[in-house]
Design an enzyme around this catalytic site. Structure first.
Site: not given
Ligand code: ADP
Ligand code: ASP
Ligand code: MG
Length: 821
Positions: A680, A684
């Site tokens: 994750d 980003k």
């Protein structure tokens, strides 16, 4: 002197059942007017039923008999419900007598195998006769002194080929005066008059044409010298468009005679087009009001009617054919138009609209579709010579057209009205085939394909009556973040509409199984019920619904984490649908796909919340880049969960127990490996890097996750149990850091040399060491911020802040759209 008559007209929907007749009696009583003249239509649908009987008889269709019985039953039901004893018997006798006559006429028609005009007119008028008798009886039953007048005894008309007959005013006035003098009992307080019916010069029963009771009412209002006519119907007044097509239509509090006439002429069924002519003469004020809501003010039509809108209303008529006559011969030759239109007049064709370009190379006009053949024949005959000589090259007749008219007195002299009208049609992809604007500037009419008619009407209406910043919103994935967003929208929507003219309409919501679609908007406080009552999800239909032609802008908000949905952004954007998303999948997917999304022009793609939830992180990068700064390095703590874990972890409690507690508190994904893996964070970093101008793929990120590869195949429970096997390694790392006066942080970083994600050590006085709870923190080193990096810090996770960030993107979208129009 006698009290003046106040005239009321009740349409078919106002007298459809016994209950409705009682409603009429109540309305009339509540008005407390001394003398009322009440024009009444047939019970709703009855005129159609009677006309069907005539055609069934002419076809010699056995279905006629049961249909006739149905009519009788309907009448009996109303009579029996409304009246008792003698009045009931009297009315039943009247109806029985009429039905016997009616059966005779039908029988004659059957034998002839054709319906004469006279038979048709006689039969279709019975509904009004029964209705007037019924209402008069019900009024008497309620203690009023009421008497019924059969308008055939009074109104004399002459059919001259127009859709509405011509009234013989003087003769009708004379007859009415005679009737009143001889038949009207003294102290009558309600005179009930049949709408629709009249007699011709021979004394043969006829009608004023379909929907003609409105016209009856205005004729009687003029004949009775009344200045006050109320037409009671089933809507709140004259609306800005037909409410059956345009649910957003609004009631027009007042309008001028001319506006109402234009609207009626161009198809607004609420008024028969001839209704206002007598009122214009006498200056009577005509009100349109709702029988179902008699407390509402309705619409006032009078000579001075004004309103805030330049364009008051829109209406359409279909069943039109567009005729285009083209030829070099026509240039500068006088008399062409005259010859054309007199030929049409001779053929009995009425021309609805005319448009001629100033080159005179062509004349284009619109006639009713049913006259298309007659028109072609008439024109060919009239211009036979020119056709043969080739001076007129083409005569084109296009059936299947409709006229859309925009009507309003205040359009005159207002700049930009036409532009707005055509912009709205263009945005809705409506092809305009011909245009006419009267020099009175009170009406702009366009010809469109009948198939486009509804879309055109809705779009034009929206162009004037809806905020330019009306967003048709579809929300995908009402999970924690999505439902928080719906909650925030529910709270703010009213305020935004009133204060900023920003109209946010959530018109679709879908989860992975169901979807709810709403024409105007889903009632947000009850969206869950709407979704539960919804239908199986069909994403294509949902998208088409959200992308409604009549609404200025469509936006899809993707609160899922789905890769498949992310893969569709490109199509949506290219179709002109804006996209707002917290879903990282699309932006962190293959670089090419990302660039394609950014390249679509004319739509907005907003994804601020894909990094740092509501924090202005991507925004900051964008501002830096757009103002000419160059980002050299980005480094940050980008996972709320991992931020929290390492803020708390000091070795005193085993790392695995901490993860377990976090999961129990709901701070992690259902499978904590989704957080610990660091993917994750890597996504980003990719999104941030790309925004800053680095061409980075997810696979290029050197990722050092915290989920031991050995446990990759384990179940969640097993994983949590066995994570303790690795507590030793983690403890060693934190001890090592502490001994060096440092802390552990899980960070992502990118610069020219590459991108990495993993655990790093920072001195105790570093900005990254002094954050709280689930804070995100990002540090930008740029040419301008070279020595002392720019830092953005704050809570970067949680449904409320994420939803707030999405909401902010929606507002930004509204602002962009407001500014661009
Ligand atoms: P009535 O039986 O009372 O004469 P109609 O059915 O003839 O009623 O006319 C009322 C209907 O006209 C409304 O129910 C509405 O659907 C339709 N209508 C079409 N255009 C308009 C408009 N611009 N404003 C109001 N109603 C309209
Ligand atoms: N009943 C007639 C019709 O249906 C007249 C009217 O209602 O205005 O056309
Ligand atoms: Mg009507």
């Amino acid at each position: 002197v006698a009290e003046p008559w106040i005239v009321h007209k009740f349409g078919g929907t106002s007298v459809a059942t016994a209950e409705r007749y009682r409603g009429v009696v109540r309305i009339l009583a509540d008005l407390r007017e001394p003398r009322q003249a009440v024009v009444v239509s047939a019970m709703g649908g009855l005129t159609d039923a009677l006309l069907d009987l005539v055609s069934a008889a002419a076809r010699r269709d056995q279905a006629m008999y049961p249909a006739l019985e149905k009519v009788r039953e309907r009448l009996y039901r109303a009579i029996d419900d409304l009246l008792h004893d003698e009045p009931r018997r009297t009315l039943r006798r009247l109806v029985d007598g009429d039905l016997a006559d009616l059966a005779d006429v039908l029988r004659a028609t059957w034998l002839l195998g054709a319906a004469s005009r006279e038979a048709t007119d006689l039969v279709s008028g019975y509904g009004e006769l029964w209705s007037a008798a019924t209402l008069a009886a019900a009024l008497r039953d309620a203690g009023r002194s009421a008497i019924a007048l059969d308008a055939r005894e009074v109104l004399q008309v002459e059919w001259k080929g127009a859709p509405t007959p011509e009234l013989r005013l003087d003769e009708s006035r004379r007859r009415l005066e005679a009737w009143l003098a001889t038949e009207l009992p003294a102290h009558t307080d309600v005179l009930v008059i049949t709408g629709f019916v009249a007699s011709d010069a021979r004394g043969v029963p006829t009608t004023l044409g379909r929907n003609g009771s409105d016209y009856s009412a205005s004729i009687f209002s003029a004949l009775l010298g009344s200045k006050d006519l109320t037409i009671w119907t089933d809507v709140d007044g004259v609306l800005s468009a037909d409410p059956r097509v345009v649910p957003e239509a609004v009631v027009l509090p007042e309008m001028s005679y001319r506006e109402a006439m234009e609207l009626a002429y161009f198809g607004a069924k609420v008024l028969h087009p001839s209704t206002l002519a007598p009122a214009v003469e006498t200056g009577a004020v005509v009100k349109i009001r709702n029988t179902f809501a008699p407390d509402r003010p309705g619409t006032r039509i009078w000579s001075g009617g004004r309103s805030a809108f330049a364009v008051k209303g829109f209406a359409t008529i279909d069943g039109m054919a567009l005729v285009n006559l083209e030829g070099s011969h026509m240039i500068g030759v006088p008399g062409i138009a005259m010859r054309l239109f007199s030929a049409l007049k001779d053929a009995g064709v009425s021309v609805v609209m005319i448009s001629q370009a100033s080159s005179e190379h062509s004349i284009c006009f619109v006639v009713p579709e049913r006259d298309a053949d007659a028109t072609r024949a008439a024109v060919e005959r009239a211009f036979f010579a020119e056709r043969v000589q080739g001076a007129i090259q083409s005569l084109e007749v296009v059936p299947g057209c409709a006229i859309l008219a925009a009507v309003g007195d205040e359009m005159a002299g207002q700049v930009g009205v036409a532009a707005r009208f055509f912009q709205a049609l263009g945005d809705a992809h409506v092809n305009v085939r011909a245009i006419a604007q009267g020099s009175s500037e009170r009406n702009i009419s366009v010809v469109v394909d009948a198939a486009d008619q509804r879309r055109a009407l809705r779009a034009a209406h929206a162009g004037f009556y809806l905020s330019r910043q009306t967003l048709s919103i579809g929300l995908l994935g009402p999970g924690t973040v999505g439902s928080a967003l719906l909650g925030q929208l529910a709270e703010q929507a009213d305020h935004l509409r009133r204060r900023f003219n920003l109209d946010l309409r959530v018109r679709a919501i879908a989860d992975s199984r169901r979807m709810a679609l709403a024409e105007t908007a889903i009632e947000l406080p009850r969206w869950r019920e709407a979704l539960d009552a919804g239908e199986p999800v069909d994403l294509d239909r949902l998208v088409a619904h959200v992308h409604a032609d009549h609404l200025p802008h469509a936006v899809l908000v993707d609160c899922t984490a789905s890769e498949q949905i992310g893969a569709r952004y490109g199509d949506w954007l290219r179709d002109g649908i804006h996209v707002v998303t917290p879903n990282k999948k699309a932006n962190s997917g293959p670089l090419e796909g990302y660039q394609a999304l950014r390249d679509v022009r004319g739509v907005h793609y907003l994804y601020e919340t894909t990094v740092g939830a509501g924090l202005p992180i991507l925004h900051t990068v964008r501002d830096l880049v757009q103002t000419g700064d160059a980002v050299t390095r980005i480094e940050g703590i980008l996972s709320g969960t991992l931020s929290y874990l390492f803020n708390v972890y000091d070795g005193s409690v085993p790392f695995s127990s901490l993860v377990r507690t976090c999961k129990e508190l709901g701070y992690t994904e259902p499978d904590p490996r989704d957080d610990l893996s660091g993917t994750d964070v890597a996504r980003k970093i990719v999104i941030l890097a790309r925004e800053a101008g680095f061409d980075l793929e997810l696979a290029d990120v050197a990722l050092e996750g915290l989920a031991p590869p050995a446990l990759a195949g384990a179940s969640v429970g097993e994983f949590l149990d066995r994570l303790s096997e690795h507590d030793g390694e983690m403890e060693a790392r934190v001890r090592e850091a502490r001994d060096a006066g440092q802390v552990l942080r899980f960070v992502g970083a990118v610069d020219r040399d590459g991108a990495s994600v993993g655990l790093r050590r920072y001195p105790k006085d570093h900005a990254f060491a002094r954050i709280h709870l689930t804070d995100n923190i990002v540090q930008f080193t740029t040419r301008r911020y070279a020595d002392n990096p720019l830092v953005v810090q704050g809570p970067g996770a949680g449904p409320d802040v994420t939803a707030g960030g999405i909401f902010a993107d929606l507002l930004r979208l509204g602002a962009y759209l407001g500014a661009s129009r």
